[in-house]
Write a protein that holds these residues in place. Structure first.
Motif, PDB file in Angstrom:
ATOM      1  N   TRP A 285       0.901  -1.182  -0.034  1.00  0.00           N
ATOM      2  CA  TRP A 285      -0.046  -0.187   0.088  1.00  0.00           C
ATOM      3  C   TRP A 285       0.897   1.167   0.044  1.00  0.00           C
ATOM      4  CZ3 TRP A 285      -0.036   3.936   3.520  1.00  0.00           C
ATOM      5  CH2 TRP A 285      -1.189   4.629   3.466  1.00  0.00           C
ATOM      6  N   PHE A 286       1.982   1.228   0.891  1.00  0.00           N
ATOM      7  CA  PHE A 286       2.801   2.517   0.999  1.00  0.00           C
ATOM      8  C   PHE A 286       3.518   2.553  -0.423  1.00  0.00           C
ATOM      9  CE2 PHE A 286       6.998   4.139   2.794  1.00  0.00           C
ATOM     10  CZ  PHE A 286       6.774   5.278   2.688  1.00  0.00           C
ATOM     11  N   GLY A 287       4.083   1.545  -0.852  1.00  0.00           N
ATOM     12  CA  GLY A 287       4.935   2.039  -2.162  1.00  0.00           C
ATOM     13  C   GLY A 287       5.915   3.009  -2.117  1.00  0.00           C
ATOM     14  N   HIS A 288       6.475   3.305  -0.979  1.00  0.00           N
ATOM     15  CA  HIS A 288       7.538   4.373  -0.664  1.00  0.00           C
ATOM     16  C   HIS A 288       7.144   5.603  -1.447  1.00  0.00           C
ATOM     17  CE1 HIS A 288      10.264   1.538   0.898  1.00  0.00           C
ATOM     18  NE2 HIS A 288      10.264   0.578  -0.073  1.00  0.00           N
ATOM     19  N   ASP A 289       5.644   5.819  -1.071  1.00  0.00           N
ATOM     20  CA  ASP A 289       5.054   7.157  -1.596  1.00  0.00           C
ATOM     21  C   ASP A 289       5.380   8.102  -0.496  1.00  0.00           C
ATOM     22  OD1 ASP A 289       3.513   9.262  -2.263  1.00  0.00           O
ATOM     23  OD2 ASP A 289       2.043   8.194  -2.884  1.00  0.00           O
TER      24      ASP A 289
ATOM     25  N   GLU B 233       0.588   8.247   7.188  1.00  0.00           N
ATOM     26  CA  GLU B 233      -0.626   7.060   7.278  1.00  0.00           C
ATOM     27  C   GLU B 233       0.100   5.849   7.410  1.00  0.00           C
ATOM     28  OE1 GLU B 233      -4.138   5.444   7.858  1.00  0.00           O
ATOM     29  OE2 GLU B 233      -3.459   7.265   8.200  1.00  0.00           O
ATOM     30  N   PHE B 234       1.560   5.761   6.544  1.00  0.00           N
ATOM     31  CA  PHE B 234       2.212   4.669   6.801  1.00  0.00           C
ATOM     32  C   PHE B 234       2.713   4.516   8.105  1.00  0.00           C
ATOM     33  CE2 PHE B 234       6.387   2.730   6.958  1.00  0.00           C
ATOM     34  CZ  PHE B 234       6.123   1.509   6.590  1.00  0.00           C
ATOM     35  N   LYS B 235       3.087   5.487   8.707  1.00  0.00           N
ATOM     36  CA  LYS B 235       3.781   5.537  10.168  1.00  0.00           C
ATOM     37  C   LYS B 235       2.643   4.965  11.187  1.00  0.00           C
ATOM     38  CE  LYS B 235       5.807   9.330  10.551  1.00  0.00           C
ATOM     39  NZ  LYS B 235       6.674  10.434  11.272  1.00  0.00           N
ATOM     40  N   ARG B 236       1.682   5.648  11.004  1.00  0.00           N
ATOM     41  CA  ARG B 236       0.285   5.379  11.922  1.00  0.00           C
ATOM     42  C   ARG B 236       0.102   3.824  11.916  1.00  0.00           C
ATOM     43  NH1 ARG B 236      -4.479   4.153  12.340  1.00  0.00           N
ATOM     44  NH2 ARG B 236      -4.853   4.246  10.100  1.00  0.00           N
ATOM     45  N   ARG B 237      -0.056   3.201  10.543  1.00  0.00           N
ATOM     46  CA  ARG B 237      -0.600   1.897  10.502  1.00  0.00           C
ATOM     47  C   ARG B 237       0.574   0.931  11.063  1.00  0.00           C
ATOM     48  NH1 ARG B 237      -3.589   1.475   4.484  1.00  0.00           N
ATOM     49  NH2 ARG B 237      -5.069   3.421   4.777  1.00  0.00           N
TER      50      ARG B 237
END
Length: 119
Positions: A54-58, A64-68
């Motif tokens: 989902w993150f794909g290094h975007d 949001e990545f950090k939260r998840r």
């Protein structure tokens, strides 16, 4: 907690790295196991494949990545405690494969370790 450093697994190992821990679920492309100079490969602490994809290094998705990822890590307090214990014994270097040195799971993992330690 002692010092937790970050380094790309492709960068040269140095004595100051202390304990070198790969925090990737998949083995880094093009890296031979003997060249990695690892002390530990802690696959279980890496983001789930679903979250990583989902993150794909975007960078836009970074907050949001950090939260998840923190939510995922909260399900494995044993792994976080193991890393904290290792850092108390001496320097620890979390190794990652991503090209982006600011937006990767090792950065988020170190932040999580530091936040939990400051409570």
């Amino acid at each position: 907690m002692g010092e937790v450093r970050l380094k790309r697994v492709y960068d040269d190992a140095e004595p100051a790295d202390g304990e070198r821990i790969l925090v990737e679920r998949m083995w880094p492309r093009g890296m031979r196991k003997e060249d990695a100079r690892l002390d530990l490969w802690l696959k279980e602490v890496a983001p789930s494949p679903e979250l990583r994809n989902w993150f794909g290094h975007d960078p836009e998705k970074w907050p949001e990545f950090k939260r998840r990822y923190r939510d995922e890590l909260s399900q494995r307090p044993d792994l976080l405690e193991d890393l904290r214990q290792r850092a108390r014994s001496g320097p620890v270097t979390l190794l990652y494969a991503a090209r982006d040195r600011e937006h990767n799971s090792a950065v988020a993992l170190r932040e999580t370790l530091e936040e939990a330690n400051s409570r």
